[in-house]
Design a protein around this motif. Structure first.
Motif, PDB file in Angstrom:
ATOM      1  N   UNK A 101      40.006  40.490  36.149  1.00 52.83           N
ATOM      2  CA  UNK A 101      38.677  40.319  36.715  1.00 52.83           C
ATOM      3  C   UNK A 101      38.306  38.850  36.643  1.00 52.83           C
ATOM      4  N   UNK A 102      37.315  38.500  37.418  1.00 50.71           N
ATOM      5  CA  UNK A 102      37.049  37.084  37.594  1.00 50.71           C
ATOM      6  C   UNK A 102      35.589  36.765  37.281  1.00 50.71           C
ATOM      7  N   UNK A 103      35.226  36.664  36.002  1.00 50.27           N
ATOM      8  CA  UNK A 103      33.842  36.274  35.704  1.00 50.27           C
ATOM      9  C   UNK A 103      33.531  34.938  36.364  1.00 50.27           C
ATOM     10  N   UNK A 104      32.292  34.840  36.908  1.00 51.51           N
ATOM     11  CA  UNK A 104      31.923  33.657  37.687  1.00 51.51           C
ATOM     12  C   UNK A 104      32.144  32.370  36.894  1.00 51.51           C
ATOM     13  N   UNK A 105      31.759  32.407  35.602  1.00 52.01           N
ATOM     14  CA  UNK A 105      31.887  31.195  34.785  1.00 52.01           C
ATOM     15  C   UNK A 105      33.326  30.744  34.681  1.00 52.01           C
ATOM     16  N   UNK A 106      34.235  31.712  34.456  1.00 52.61           N
ATOM     17  CA  UNK A 106      35.657  31.366  34.320  1.00 52.61           C
ATOM     18  C   UNK A 106      36.208  30.815  35.621  1.00 52.61           C
ATOM     19  N   UNK A 107      35.787  31.419  36.724  1.00 53.30           N
ATOM     20  CA  UNK A 107      36.270  30.938  38.022  1.00 53.30           C
ATOM     21  C   UNK A 107      35.819  29.493  38.242  1.00 53.30           C
ATOM     22  N   UNK A 108      34.546  29.231  37.926  1.00 59.24           N
ATOM     23  CA  UNK A 108      34.032  27.858  38.124  1.00 59.24           C
ATOM     24  C   UNK A 108      34.764  26.888  37.215  1.00 59.24           C
TER      25      UNK A 108
ATOM     26  N   UNK B 212      45.589  38.132  45.232  1.00 54.44           N
ATOM     27  CA  UNK B 212      45.417  37.525  46.556  1.00 54.44           C
ATOM     28  C   UNK B 212      44.357  36.438  46.451  1.00 54.44           C
ATOM     29  N   UNK B 213      44.749  35.169  46.519  1.00 54.60           N
ATOM     30  CA  UNK B 213      43.741  34.114  46.465  1.00 54.60           C
ATOM     31  C   UNK B 213      43.244  33.744  47.865  1.00 54.60           C
ATOM     32  N   UNK B 214      42.360  32.770  47.910  1.00 54.19           N
ATOM     33  CA  UNK B 214      41.900  32.244  49.198  1.00 54.19           C
ATOM     34  C   UNK B 214      41.039  33.237  49.958  1.00 54.19           C
ATOM     35  N   UNK B 215      40.834  32.991  51.257  1.00 53.68           N
ATOM     36  CA  UNK B 215      39.942  33.849  52.055  1.00 53.68           C
ATOM     37  C   UNK B 215      40.355  35.320  52.073  1.00 53.68           C
ATOM     38  N   UNK B 216      41.658  35.597  52.203  1.00 50.15           N
ATOM     39  CA  UNK B 216      42.052  37.010  52.203  1.00 50.15           C
ATOM     40  C   UNK B 216      41.727  37.649  50.858  1.00 50.15           C
ATOM     41  N   UNK B 217      41.884  36.886  49.774  1.00 55.32           N
ATOM     42  CA  UNK B 217      41.516  37.397  48.453  1.00 55.32           C
ATOM     43  C   UNK B 217      40.027  37.664  48.360  1.00 55.32           C
ATOM     44  N   UNK B 218      39.238  36.792  48.975  1.00 52.73           N
ATOM     45  CA  UNK B 218      37.786  36.944  48.936  1.00 52.73           C
ATOM     46  C   UNK B 218      37.311  38.226  49.587  1.00 52.73           C
ATOM     47  N   UNK B 219      38.071  38.685  50.595  1.00 56.65           N
ATOM     48  CA  UNK B 219      37.614  39.909  51.280  1.00 56.65           C
ATOM     49  C   UNK B 219      38.337  41.168  50.813  1.00 56.65           C
ATOM     50  N   UNK B 220      39.529  41.005  50.192  1.00 53.12           N
ATOM     51  CA  UNK B 220      40.215  42.245  49.776  1.00 53.12           C
ATOM     52  C   UNK B 220      40.060  42.534  48.284  1.00 53.12           C
ATOM     53  N   UNK B 221      39.972  41.509  47.460  1.00 54.39           N
ATOM     54  CA  UNK B 221      39.891  41.750  46.010  1.00 54.39           C
ATOM     55  C   UNK B 221      38.685  42.609  45.623  1.00 54.39           C
ATOM     56  N   UNK B 222      37.503  42.435  46.259  1.00 49.56           N
ATOM     57  CA  UNK B 222      36.381  43.299  45.883  1.00 49.56           C
ATOM     58  C   UNK B 222      36.672  44.790  46.096  1.00 49.56           C
ATOM     59  N   UNK B 223      37.553  45.116  47.041  1.00 50.37           N
ATOM     60  CA  UNK B 223      37.903  46.525  47.236  1.00 50.37           C
ATOM     61  C   UNK B 223      38.936  46.973  46.202  1.00 50.37           C
ATOM     62  N   UNK B 224      39.878  46.104  45.876  1.00 49.87           N
ATOM     63  CA  UNK B 224      40.930  46.479  44.928  1.00 49.87           C
ATOM     64  C   UNK B 224      40.397  46.547  43.504  1.00 49.87           C
ATOM     65  N   UNK B 225      39.506  45.610  43.166  1.00 48.18           N
ATOM     66  CA  UNK B 225      39.097  45.477  41.768  1.00 48.18           C
ATOM     67  C   UNK B 225      37.628  45.801  41.534  1.00 48.18           C
ATOM     68  N   UNK B 226      36.855  45.911  42.584  1.00 44.67           N
ATOM     69  CA  UNK B 226      35.424  46.169  42.432  1.00 44.67           C
ATOM     70  C   UNK B 226      34.628  44.878  42.459  1.00 44.67           C
ATOM     71  N   UNK B 227      33.414  44.975  42.997  1.00 38.96           N
ATOM     72  CA  UNK B 227      32.562  43.784  43.118  1.00 38.96           C
ATOM     73  C   UNK B 227      32.088  43.263  41.762  1.00 38.96           C
ATOM     74  N   UNK B 228      32.011  44.156  40.772  1.00 42.57           N
ATOM     75  CA  UNK B 228      31.503  43.716  39.471  1.00 42.57           C
ATOM     76  C   UNK B 228      32.367  42.587  38.917  1.00 42.57           C
ATOM     77  N   UNK B 229      33.667  42.701  39.114  1.00 41.17           N
ATOM     78  CA  UNK B 229      34.565  41.689  38.556  1.00 41.17           C
ATOM     79  C   UNK B 229      34.929  40.594  39.533  1.00 41.17           C
TER      80      UNK B 229
ATOM     81  N   UNK C 293      31.214  48.653  42.232  1.00 41.69           N
ATOM     82  CA  UNK C 293      30.579  47.458  41.655  1.00 41.69           C
ATOM     83  C   UNK C 293      29.442  46.913  42.499  1.00 41.69           C
ATOM     84  N   UNK C 294      28.978  47.713  43.473  1.00 41.20           N
ATOM     85  CA  UNK C 294      27.893  47.253  44.352  1.00 41.20           C
ATOM     86  C   UNK C 294      26.676  46.827  43.531  1.00 41.20           C
TER      87      UNK C 294
END
Ligand code: SF4
Length: 480
Positions: free
Chosen positions: A9-16, A344-361, A409-410
């Motif tokens: 999962x990708x907490x916002x702080x860690x990503x930044x 999946x990083x980059x734009x494709x990751x931005x649109x597919x990861x929320x489905x694979x892992x949930x928006x919460x993460x 994760x909505x």
């Protein structure tokens, strides 16, 4: 285990934090910039006629939309044809189910070693970890995948997994970790070292695993696109072949493959065609001298049905995993793949990861975009990536509307402060007098804005040409 390895999962702080570190790493930025410029130029050279490209993109989009509109029916047809061809079909809803299916097959064959061709879905389900936990080795045989596995990393690009590494880094890695390997910066020699190791492994392996680029429903054929021949080795040398893929990779007819294949290779690596195109239609028949005696296909859902449910997010499943959106993304090219922390990083990751892992993460990932539109412009199947990024940003902020099936994760990024700010802005915008007064005041307060260049702004200043990475060199060699 590297940090990139452990992240799911990708907490916002860690990503930044990781993004800031990456942006501050001039060496990494230079490597990525050079590699991406190389890929962008190769792709552009393949599409000299914009009108012809647009016609091809529209055809590919149409094929993918047609397929998705009939997905359940085509999956059943695919299963029927594959079964008739002697290929065993398995369905997995979750990564755990996919791994359990594969481990069960592996145990039945007393497996010690599995050789793997390139498969992002196997990365997605973290098969290598599951195999290791079950006491079996899973060895990557795509050269880039082999390199990142040897270094305990994850791929930083879906097509070129080791694109973040220079040949000097690979030379040091091989000298340290491959028994008997001497330090060399010769790309040919490095490739030779890797191949010598892998050749022995192909012969010793009990099972070969591969991904699938296109699964043809009308014939029950699994198509595999590759450049190194390792995919063919994985799918023909061991006695058992397991293919793993997402449920969206099905196409109806064999005739639908060439338009998609032509756009995939041109968009991904700037090649008119790859060195190998494998078509697998069944196990070895009596009298044949090679090929696996048993073939399995594992069809993985892992959140794809969530994307499928909604007409807008369904477009995500049109993706043919070419990586062009990543190569052209001003964010990905600055921070590299590991900063995202997802398969999946980059734009494709931005649109597919929320489905694979949930928006919460993952709700921070759709925000990792300037919305410049380059990703959507180059996508060979015309996925409206910027619109989908915006949609996911909204869904992360709000609960599902009545009658709308909620995304996993909505509403996870709901913030009272953000809501209040938007409400205040809406009120301001609706009153022209107030809006003019605000504009006057904001102009007066401009002096308070930061004057020094941020790391991001600095990263946009031109860099010296980068040294070619190993993969760029390999691609150039193949072209000769
Ligand atoms: S979203 Fe489009 S450009 Fe990006 S990987 Fe998928 S097909 Fe390629």
């Amino acid at each position: 285990m590297s940090a990139a390895h452990a992240l799911k999962f990708v907490p916002a702080g860690e990503f930044r934090e990781r993004s800031a570190t990456a942006v501050g790493d001039a060496h990494l930025r230079q490597s990525f910039r050079g590699a991406m410029d190389f890929l962008i130029a190769r792709r552009a050279a393949q599409f000299p006629d914009p009108a012809a490209l647009e016609r091809q993109r529209r055809l590919a989009e149409h094929i993918r939309k047609y397929t998705l509109a009939r997905l359940p029916e085509l999956l059943e047809q695919l299963e029927g044809k594959l079964t008739a061809n002697g290929i065993q079909v398995h369905w997995a809803e979750t990564p755990a189910e996919a791994n359990a299916i594969i481990i069960d097959i592996a145990r039945r064959h007393a497996t010690r070693l599995m050789v793997k061709g390139k498969s992002m879905v196997s990365e997605e389900v973290e098969l290598n970890h599951a195999m290791a936990a079950a006491g079996m080795e899973a060895l990557e045989t795509d050269m880039g995948e082999y390199i990142v596995q040897l270094d305990g990393e994850k791929p930083s690009h879906i097509i070129m997994p080791a694109i973040h590494k220079t040949k000097q880094e690979i030379a040091r890695l091989f000298a340290a970790k491959v028994p008997g390997a001497a330090y060399t910066e010769s790309v040919d020699a490095l490739i030779g070292i890797g191949r010598a190791v892998l050749r022995e492994k192909f012969l010793a392996a009990d099972i070969g695993l591969s991904g699938v680029n296109f699964a043809v429903a009308e014939t029950g054929t699994l198509c595999l696109v590759e450049n190194e021949g390792n995919g063919r080795m994985c799918t023909t040398v061991p006695d058992v072949h397991i293919a793993i893929t997402g449920i969206e990779k099905v196409v109806h007819k064999l005739a639908h493959v060439p338009p998609l294949f032509g756009l995939l290779t041109r968009s991904a690596t700037g090649q008119a065609i790859t060195t190998y195109f494998n078509m697998i239609s069944g196990p070895r028949k009596p009298g044949e001298h090679d090929g696996p005696r048993e073939i399995h296909l594992v069809l993985v859902d892992n959140g794809r049905t969530q994307a499928y449910r909604d007409e807008q997010t369904r477009a995500t499943l049109q993706c043919i995993r070419c990586g062009a959106c990543m190569n052209h993304c001003p964010v990905y090219t600055r921070i590299g793949g590991h900063a995202y922390g997802t398969t999946y990083p980059g734009p494709i990751g931005g649109i597919i990861s929320p489905h694979l892992l949930g928006l919460a993460g993952t709700h921070v990932l759709p925000t990792a975009s300037t919305l410049c539109g380059a990703c959507g412009d180059v996508c060979p199947v015309r996925i409206p990536i910027p619109e989908l990024l915006l949609r996911l940003r909204v869904e992360a902020q709000h609960d599902a509307r009545p009658g709308q099936p909620p995304l996993l994760g909505q509403g996870a990024a709901q913030s009272r402060l953000a809501d209040a700010a938007w409400q205040a802005w809406a009120a301001l915008y609706a009153r022209p007098g107030l809006y003019r007064a605000f504009g006057w005041l904001a102009t007066r307060l401009r002096a308070l804005t930061p004057s020094r260049q941020s790391a991001w702004t600095l990263s946009r200043t031109p860099l010296k040409p980068a040294p070619q990475t190993l993969h760029a060199l390999m691609a150039a060699r193949r072209k000769r």
